[in-house]
Design a protein around this motif. Structure first.
Motif, PDB file in Angstrom:
ATOM      1  N   HIS A  34       3.386 -19.702 -16.478  1.00  0.00           N
ATOM      2  CA  HIS A  34       5.101 -19.361 -17.172  1.00  0.00           C
ATOM      3  C   HIS A  34       6.130 -20.338 -17.829  1.00  0.00           C
ATOM      4  O   HIS A  34       5.704 -21.318 -17.538  1.00  0.00           O
ATOM      5  N   LEU A  39      11.166 -19.258 -15.255  1.00  0.00           N
ATOM      6  CA  LEU A  39      12.205 -19.342 -13.876  1.00  0.00           C
ATOM      7  C   LEU A  39      13.118 -19.255 -13.763  1.00  0.00           C
ATOM      8  O   LEU A  39      13.999 -18.708 -14.210  1.00  0.00           O
ATOM      9  N   PRO A  43      15.210 -22.197  -8.239  1.00  0.00           N
ATOM     10  CA  PRO A  43      14.068 -21.959  -8.345  1.00  0.00           C
ATOM     11  C   PRO A  43      13.533 -22.659  -6.772  1.00  0.00           C
ATOM     12  O   PRO A  43      14.080 -23.894  -6.674  1.00  0.00           O
ATOM     13  N   GLU A  45      11.963 -25.554  -5.229  1.00  0.00           N
ATOM     14  CA  GLU A  45      10.474 -26.144  -6.402  1.00  0.00           C
ATOM     15  C   GLU A  45       9.296 -26.595  -5.621  1.00  0.00           C
ATOM     16  O   GLU A  45       7.944 -26.821  -6.602  1.00  0.00           O
ATOM     17  N   HIS A  47       7.508 -24.408  -4.004  1.00  0.00           N
ATOM     18  CA  HIS A  47       6.598 -22.924  -5.019  1.00  0.00           C
ATOM     19  C   HIS A  47       6.589 -23.163  -5.700  1.00  0.00           C
ATOM     20  O   HIS A  47       5.201 -22.373  -6.405  1.00  0.00           O
ATOM     21  N   TRP A  48       6.047 -24.325  -6.730  1.00  0.00           N
ATOM     22  CA  TRP A  48       6.179 -24.301  -8.533  1.00  0.00           C
ATOM     23  C   TRP A  48       5.120 -25.394  -8.748  1.00  0.00           C
ATOM     24  O   TRP A  48       6.072 -26.965  -7.912  1.00  0.00           O
ATOM     25  N   GLN A  77       3.334 -20.483 -10.121  1.00  0.00           N
ATOM     26  CA  GLN A  77       3.893 -20.483  -9.323  1.00  0.00           C
ATOM     27  C   GLN A  77       3.205 -20.035  -8.075  1.00  0.00           C
ATOM     28  O   GLN A  77       1.796 -19.380  -8.205  1.00  0.00           O
ATOM     29  N   THR A  78       3.118 -20.942  -6.342  1.00  0.00           N
ATOM     30  CA  THR A  78       2.486 -20.371  -5.249  1.00  0.00           C
ATOM     31  C   THR A  78       2.968 -19.555  -4.515  1.00  0.00           C
ATOM     32  O   THR A  78       4.086 -19.628  -3.939  1.00  0.00           O
ATOM     33  N   GLU A  79       2.599 -18.900  -3.590  1.00  0.00           N
ATOM     34  CA  GLU A  79       2.320 -18.350  -2.237  1.00  0.00           C
ATOM     35  C   GLU A  79       3.160 -19.259  -0.880  1.00  0.00           C
ATOM     36  O   GLU A  79       3.897 -19.489  -0.384  1.00  0.00           O
TER      37      GLU A  79
END
Length: 94
Positions: A34, A39, A43, A45, A47-48, A77-79
């Motif tokens: 990304h 973003l 956000p 952070e 999860h980034w 980005q993550t789950e």
């Protein structure tokens, strides 16, 4: 189910693998970096991850927890969120 992944109990001397990163944090858009403009306005952070080039002459890119702006190439980005202190998480190969 979202969860927070704490830093490993022992410190690593080298970066952990992309496979380990994918298993632990589950990237939402595999293979996509990304840009800053992508973003969200506020956000979370945790999860980034920031993709950086730590070896300018090398062939690997690395992921560092959180949103960082120095030497960044993009963001992942993550789950699952990273938990604890960002400086205690090892880098991961991207």
């Amino acid at each position: 189910m979202r969860k927070s992944i704490m830093p490993p109990a022992r410190q690593f001397q080298r970066a952990r693998s992309r496979r380990t990163f994918n298993r632990l944090f589950q990237p939402l858009h595999e293979g996509h970096l990304h840009e800053v403009i992508e973003l969200p306005p506020t956000p979370d952070e945790h999860h980034w991850w920031t993709c950086v080039d730590l070896e300018p002459d090398g062939q690997r890119l690395y992921l560092l927890p959180g949103i960082r702006f120095a030497n960044r190439l993009g963001f992942v980005q993550t789950e699952h969120a990273w938990g604890g202190d960002a400086d205690l998480h090892p880098p991961y190969v991207y």
